[in-house]
Design an enzyme around this catalytic site. Structure first.
Site, PDB file in Angstrom:
ATOM      1  N   VAL A 153      -2.474   1.957   7.024  1.00  0.00           N
ATOM      2  CA  VAL A 153      -3.539   1.686   6.053  1.00  0.00           C
ATOM      3  C   VAL A 153      -4.882   1.940   6.720  1.00  0.00           C
ATOM      4  O   VAL A 153      -5.143   1.454   7.823  1.00  0.00           O
ATOM      5  CB  VAL A 153      -3.469   0.230   5.520  1.00  0.00           C
ATOM      6  CG1 VAL A 153      -4.655  -0.070   4.603  1.00  0.00           C
ATOM      7  CG2 VAL A 153      -2.152   0.002   4.771  1.00  0.00           C
ATOM      8  N   GLN A 184      -7.937   8.490  -2.117  1.00  0.00           N
ATOM      9  CA  GLN A 184      -7.194   9.533  -1.395  1.00  0.00           C
ATOM     10  C   GLN A 184      -7.752  10.924  -1.713  1.00  0.00           C
ATOM     11  O   GLN A 184      -7.874  11.774  -0.824  1.00  0.00           O
ATOM     12  CB  GLN A 184      -5.694   9.465  -1.738  1.00  0.00           C
ATOM     13  CG  GLN A 184      -5.024   8.193  -1.197  1.00  0.00           C
ATOM     14  CD  GLN A 184      -3.522   8.361  -0.953  1.00  0.00           C
ATOM     15  OE1 GLN A 184      -3.045   9.471  -0.718  1.00  0.00           O
ATOM     16  NE2 GLN A 184      -2.790   7.260  -0.982  1.00  0.00           N
ATOM     17  N   GLU A 228      -8.403   7.766  -6.444  1.00  0.00           N
ATOM     18  CA  GLU A 228      -9.776   8.203  -6.195  1.00  0.00           C
ATOM     19  C   GLU A 228     -10.080   8.224  -4.702  1.00  0.00           C
ATOM     20  O   GLU A 228     -10.731   9.149  -4.200  1.00  0.00           O
ATOM     21  CB  GLU A 228     -10.759   7.268  -6.917  1.00  0.00           C
ATOM     22  CG  GLU A 228     -10.707   7.424  -8.427  1.00  0.00           C
ATOM     23  CD  GLU A 228     -11.540   6.384  -9.180  1.00  0.00           C
ATOM     24  OE1 GLU A 228     -11.476   6.383 -10.418  1.00  0.00           O
ATOM     25  OE2 GLU A 228     -12.253   5.583  -8.519  1.00  0.00           O
ATOM     26  N   HIS A 270       0.827  -1.211   0.000  1.00  0.00           N
ATOM     27  CA  HIS A 270       0.000   0.000   0.000  1.00  0.00           C
ATOM     28  C   HIS A 270       0.860   1.258   0.000  1.00  0.00           C
ATOM     29  O   HIS A 270       1.911   1.289   0.631  1.00  0.00           O
ATOM     30  CB  HIS A 270      -0.911   0.016   1.241  1.00  0.00           C
ATOM     31  CG  HIS A 270      -2.078  -0.925   1.122  1.00  0.00           C
ATOM     32  ND1 HIS A 270      -1.931  -2.294   1.136  1.00  0.00           N
ATOM     33  CD2 HIS A 270      -3.407  -0.696   0.961  1.00  0.00           C
ATOM     34  CE1 HIS A 270      -3.129  -2.860   1.001  1.00  0.00           C
ATOM     35  NE2 HIS A 270      -4.033  -1.924   0.892  1.00  0.00           N
ATOM     36  N   PRO A 271       0.385   2.293  -0.677  1.00  0.00           N
ATOM     37  CA  PRO A 271       1.105   3.573  -0.675  1.00  0.00           C
ATOM     38  C   PRO A 271       0.830   4.337   0.618  1.00  0.00           C
ATOM     39  O   PRO A 271      -0.147   4.062   1.316  1.00  0.00           O
ATOM     40  CB  PRO A 271       0.464   4.320  -1.848  1.00  0.00           C
ATOM     41  CG  PRO A 271      -0.963   3.846  -1.816  1.00  0.00           C
ATOM     42  CD  PRO A 271      -0.889   2.385  -1.416  1.00  0.00           C
TER      43      PRO A 271
END
Lengths: 173, 173
Positions: free
Chosen positions: B120, B88, B86, B67-68
């Site tokens: 997350v 974020q 979308e 995950h970013p």
């Protein structure tokens, strides 16, 4: 880059560098980052192989399903990963004669219909003739045999990708 | 698209459509394709959750590491997946004040240093203030608690992504 440098990588750099050593499965190197420090490159590879072997059979099939067809639509449309592109081109998959391409397409479809995952082979260790011969022969296997065989090929591909990354000047620290 | 249509998808279409319901982990939907037919969308989601729950703890950490960061470098450089972009943006992560952005960056670093994986949270179920509050509070958790908490958020994100895909005209069959 040597194993000491690999062990020092933050997870983000580690996943950026090794994220595709198993095709489209960054979760695998991301998981084995938890196993650092590795005493050797061999130990790093062993951690990946152990993670793969511990997956349920569906997970192993999942890995195979993340692979593109050889000489398939991703090669034609230019949507292969960089690694797959180089491997397929190296084995001559981008330069098939029209009869070879037709045979490959027919056998790929037969294989996928029979097993529900694509034919996976380490293209760097085979040439065009060997790939066509293997694809034809492996279509006759039982599902369990072929799933295990595909995963052995995934490990060979992973081995070569890791060694290429570690010897590649791009990632020398 | 309803579950009957989902059950009819060849694995390639299935993985193309659902490949990112767990961020950058196409292996997961690719694995649960083996579990078709699903009696309902709920059963499809349950198969994904069971696969995730059966992974070793390192595998769960691997999912989180795919995950970013929220409001991180991938958002700034435009390299988020479409779904993350979308989500974020919807939570206002692309419109933080400079002091909010600085606080978010500091807390993200603190969190990653402590746990070895990123924070997350299901952005669609939270606004900017709630995200900052949660990030700050969750930095205090123990590793095992936070790993489990992160995976719960992954499941919420997956749930919403599946429902969005099934209601999205793009994939209506």
């Amino acid at each position: 880059m040597d194993i000491a440098a690999v062990n020092l990588l933050p997870y983000e750099d580690f996943v950026n560098i090794f994220g595709n050593v198993v095709e489209k499965c960054p979760i695998i190197p991301a998981a084995v980052w938890s196993r650092r420090p590795f005493v050797s490159v061999k130990a790093f590879e062993a951690a990946i192989n152990e993670f793969v072997d511990a997956l349920p059979e569906s997970g192993k099939e999942g890995i195979l399903r993340c692979h593109p067809d050889l000489a398939g639509r991703d090669l034609k449309s230019g949507t292969l990963t960089r690694e797959s592109q180089e491997e397929q081109a190296g084995a001559g998959m981008d330069a098939l004669s029209s009869s070879e391409a037709a045979r490959m397409a027919r056998l790929n479809e037969e294989y996928k219909k029979r097993f529900g995952f694509p034919f996976v082979i380490c293209a760097r260790m085979n040439d065009k003739a060997a790939i066509l011969q293997q694809l034809s022969a492996r279509c006759q296997n039982e599902l369990a045999v072929e799933r295990a065989r595909g995963i052995e090929e995934v490990k060979k591909i992973c081995h070569l990708r890791i060694h290429l990354l570690l010897s590649d000047g791009t990632f020398k620290l």
